[in-house]
Design a protein around this motif. Structure first.
Motif, PDB file in Angstrom:
ATOM      1  N   LEU A 333      -6.516   8.600  -3.853  1.00  0.00           N
ATOM      2  CA  LEU A 333      -5.890   7.890  -2.734  1.00  0.00           C
ATOM      3  C   LEU A 333      -4.672   8.717  -2.312  1.00  0.00           C
ATOM      4  O   LEU A 333      -3.772   8.962  -3.122  1.00  0.00           O
ATOM      5  N   CYS A 334      -4.685   9.154  -1.055  1.00  0.00           N
ATOM      6  CA  CYS A 334      -3.617  10.043  -0.582  1.00  0.00           C
ATOM      7  C   CYS A 334      -2.744   9.331   0.440  1.00  0.00           C
ATOM      8  O   CYS A 334      -3.139   8.325   1.030  1.00  0.00           O
ATOM      9  N   ALA A 335      -1.564   9.893   0.648  1.00  0.00           N
ATOM     10  CA  ALA A 335      -0.609   9.345   1.614  1.00  0.00           C
ATOM     11  C   ALA A 335      -0.987   9.803   3.014  1.00  0.00           C
ATOM     12  O   ALA A 335      -1.569  10.882   3.186  1.00  0.00           O
ATOM     13  N   GLY A 378       4.366  10.884  -3.341  1.00  0.00           N
ATOM     14  CA  GLY A 378       3.776  12.216  -3.224  1.00  0.00           C
ATOM     15  C   GLY A 378       2.510  12.161  -2.395  1.00  0.00           C
ATOM     16  O   GLY A 378       2.049  11.067  -2.034  1.00  0.00           O
ATOM     17  N   GLY A 379       1.952  13.317  -2.060  1.00  0.00           N
ATOM     18  CA  GLY A 379       0.767  13.378  -1.204  1.00  0.00           C
ATOM     19  C   GLY A 379      -0.458  12.763  -1.858  1.00  0.00           C
ATOM     20  O   GLY A 379      -1.171  11.969  -1.262  1.00  0.00           O
ATOM     21  N   ARG A 380      -0.723  13.188  -3.101  1.00  0.00           N
ATOM     22  CA  ARG A 380      -1.778  12.535  -3.859  1.00  0.00           C
ATOM     23  C   ARG A 380      -1.104  11.399  -4.608  1.00  0.00           C
ATOM     24  O   ARG A 380      -0.199  11.633  -5.403  1.00  0.00           O
ATOM     25  N   VAL A 381      -1.536  10.185  -4.371  1.00  0.00           N
ATOM     26  CA  VAL A 381      -0.799   9.027  -4.881  1.00  0.00           C
ATOM     27  C   VAL A 381      -1.423   8.516  -6.179  1.00  0.00           C
ATOM     28  O   VAL A 381      -0.739   8.394  -7.200  1.00  0.00           O
ATOM     29  N   LEU A 382      -2.731   8.218  -6.136  1.00  0.00           N
ATOM     30  CA  LEU A 382      -3.415   7.653  -7.308  1.00  0.00           C
ATOM     31  C   LEU A 382      -4.792   8.289  -7.432  1.00  0.00           C
ATOM     32  O   LEU A 382      -5.448   8.567  -6.417  1.00  0.00           O
ATOM     33  N   GLU A 408       0.267   1.359   2.993  1.00  0.00           N
ATOM     34  CA  GLU A 408       0.166   1.745   4.392  1.00  0.00           C
ATOM     35  C   GLU A 408      -0.227   3.220   4.502  1.00  0.00           C
ATOM     36  O   GLU A 408       0.378   4.067   3.846  1.00  0.00           O
ATOM     37  N   GLY A 409      -1.270   3.490   5.285  1.00  0.00           N
ATOM     38  CA  GLY A 409      -1.675   4.880   5.518  1.00  0.00           C
ATOM     39  C   GLY A 409      -2.608   5.447   4.450  1.00  0.00           C
ATOM     40  O   GLY A 409      -2.891   6.651   4.470  1.00  0.00           O
ATOM     41  N   LYS A 410      -3.088   4.598   3.551  1.00  0.00           N
ATOM     42  CA  LYS A 410      -3.986   5.059   2.473  1.00  0.00           C
ATOM     43  C   LYS A 410      -5.122   5.914   3.041  1.00  0.00           C
ATOM     44  O   LYS A 410      -5.812   5.484   3.962  1.00  0.00           O
ATOM     45  N   THR A 411      -5.304   7.096   2.499  1.00  0.00           N
ATOM     46  CA  THR A 411      -6.288   8.045   3.022  1.00  0.00           C
ATOM     47  C   THR A 411      -7.220   8.483   1.894  1.00  0.00           C
ATOM     48  O   THR A 411      -6.733   8.924   0.843  1.00  0.00           O
ATOM     49  N   ILE A 412      -8.536   8.337   2.120  1.00  0.00           N
ATOM     50  CA  ILE A 412      -9.492   8.760   1.101  1.00  0.00           C
ATOM     51  C   ILE A 412     -10.675   9.456   1.756  1.00  0.00           C
ATOM     52  O   ILE A 412     -10.893   9.305   2.967  1.00  0.00           O
ATOM     53  N   ARG A 413     -11.436  10.204   0.949  1.00  0.00           N
ATOM     54  CA  ARG A 413     -12.736  10.679   1.410  1.00  0.00           C
ATOM     55  C   ARG A 413     -13.782   9.670   1.010  1.00  0.00           C
ATOM     56  O   ARG A 413     -13.689   9.067  -0.057  1.00  0.00           O
TER      57      ARG A 413
END
Ligand code: AMP
Ligand code: GLY
Length: 436
Positions: A333-335, A378-382, A408-413
């Protein structure tokens, strides 16, 4: 006697978690750690590069073994500094870590010892580098010589893109001194896999192969990141291929390092492209991968400490890892804004619910506590890691768990593990048919 882990990301959370699982009577230490690591280890507020402070803690807390996560302290000589004080640290010395910290050293090693890798030229001046690019007239990869936090590699489809990368690195000093010299190499096509060898300087034993997804967007598009996820074991590397990689890459590399007077003790990470002509080394790293450690630790039944002790005692020839059956899959899970400009400070919810799912672990990569709340730092969160009997099981669980966590803004593939489904199902069906 306790173990100390150096670092503060998802990889170090997985290493500390593994140590805490293996020995429930002794809590590991981690420097500096993060809020997730604090749930399995005692965090010490020391920089990974402050060797005096770290060694002081190691003596005071009677630490029997230190395991180094990231490359920067290895390249700066943490293992040497500890050895000089009679302290035991698992990982390569500064001289041996050059296999990662200098791409030019790595390329020269591969050439001299016939380790298969992309054909490459190295340059210390802009003008000959540009001249080479202009006449090469094919897709190229431009790499800064030194450490650039995984960002010093530019995949250039055209000569103009390659030239722009060379100018930014060498003339513009985009990565400081790390880009003063560059490697320009052929662009290899194939499947990318990560293979690790545990070595004591003489012998090497392969670990399970893993697949890492470096590109930001589904379908392997977008910029390279520190990693969006992965899975293990990677079916693309069957036993025959792992044997070949051991014979053609891991063993020759360990032998070469010994010949060079830089015996390699620790985990040697080969980033490989499986090309039509066979496996080719893209890079060597002097450490566990991130997120490969998060994938391998839950599968390693014989223990991390046991592996490190075998390497330090010079008995890797008598060490055979035991693995749990099944697969692990990681969704990172990225920012928002990652990798260029990740946004920080957003509160994170739902980790407990995700962890409550069977077979799910949540490793913290870029989190911090602010005013009693867990926030993105950080950029990579979890790293959400799930275990499963099949790759599909692991994937379903990982995505179900990832959906329960919010910020907020959670980014994943969305496609981690999808490319292997067919291969895996076919192999599985064939095995079932054969057994019937
Ligand atoms: P590196 O830090 O050298 O591993 O490069 C980062 C990423 O760039 C690798 O994981 C690959 O996805 C890609 N890459 C590096 N070198 C090559 C190459 N010669 N051909 C194709 N892809 C490459
Ligand atoms: N997963 C790639 C790395 O750790 O460099």
């Amino acid at each position: 006697m306790s173990v100390l882990v150096i670092g503060s990301g998802g990889r170090e959370h997985a290493l500390a978690w593994a140590l805490a699982q293996e020995d429930r009577t002794t809590t590991p230490f981690c420097a500096p750690g993060n809020p997730g690591i604090a749930s399995v280890a005692t965090c010490l507020p020391c920089s990974p590069l402050d060797f005096d402070a770290l060694a002081g803690e190691a003596v005071r807390r009677e630490i029997a073994l230190t395991i180094v996560g990231p490359e920067a302290p290895l390249a700066a000589g943490l293992v040497d500094a500890f050895a000089a004080r009679g302290l035991r640290a698992f990982g390569p010395t500064r001289g041996a870590a050059a296999i990662e910290s200098s791409k030019i050293f790595m390329k020269s090693l591969c050439r001299r010892y016939e380790i298969p890798t992309a054909q490459a030229r190295t340059f210390s001046n802009v003008v000959p580098a540009l001249a080479y690019i202009r006449q090469a007239d094919r897709p190229l990869v431009v790499k800064a010589d030194g450490l650039a936090a995984g960002k010093g590699v530019v995949m250039a489809r055209s000569a103009d893109e390659a030239a722009a990368a060379v100018e930014a690195m060498m003339a513009g000093r985009r990565f400081g001194d790390a880009g003063a010299r560059v490697v320009v190499e052929e662009w290899l096509e194939g499947r990318e896999v990560s293979v690790f060898g545990l070595s004591d300087g003489t012998h090497v034993a392969p670990l399970l192969p893993a697949r890492d997804y470096k590109r930001l967007l589904d379908g392997d598009r977008g910029p390279n990141t520190g990693s969006m996820g992965g899975y293990a074991p990677a079916p693309a590397v069957d036993d025959a291929m792992l044997g070949r990689i051991t014979d053609e890459v891991l063993e020759p590399a360990i032998w070469a390092m010994a010949q060079e007077g830089r015996p390699y003790r620790g985990v040697l990470f080969a980033g490989l492209m499986l090309t039509a002509a066979g496996p080719r080394v893209l890079e060597f790293n002097a450490r566990f991968g991130d997120p490969e450690a998060q994938l391998l630790m839950p599968l390693l039944a014989s223990g991390l400490r046991d592996a490190a002790e075998a390497a330090l005692a010079g008995r890797v020839d008598r060490w055979t890892p035991r693995w749990h059956p099944g697969y692990t899959l990681c969704v990172t899970l990225c920012a928002a804004g990652y990798p260029e400009r990740p946004r920080r400070g957003m509160p994170i919810d739902g980790i407990e619910a995700a962890q409550a799912l069977p077979g799910v672990l949540v490793f913290h990569a870029g989190t911090a506590m602010r005013d009693g709340r867990l926030v993105v730092s950080g950029g990579r969160v979890l790293n959400v890691v799930a275990m499963g009997q099949t790759l599909e099981d692991a994937r379903d669980r990982a995505y179900r768990a990832a959906a329960l966590i919010n910020f907020e803004g959670k980014t994943i593939r969305r496609d981690i593990g999808s490319d292997e489904t067919v291969t895996h199902d076919v192999a599985h069906d064939v095995r079932e048919v054969t057994q019937a």
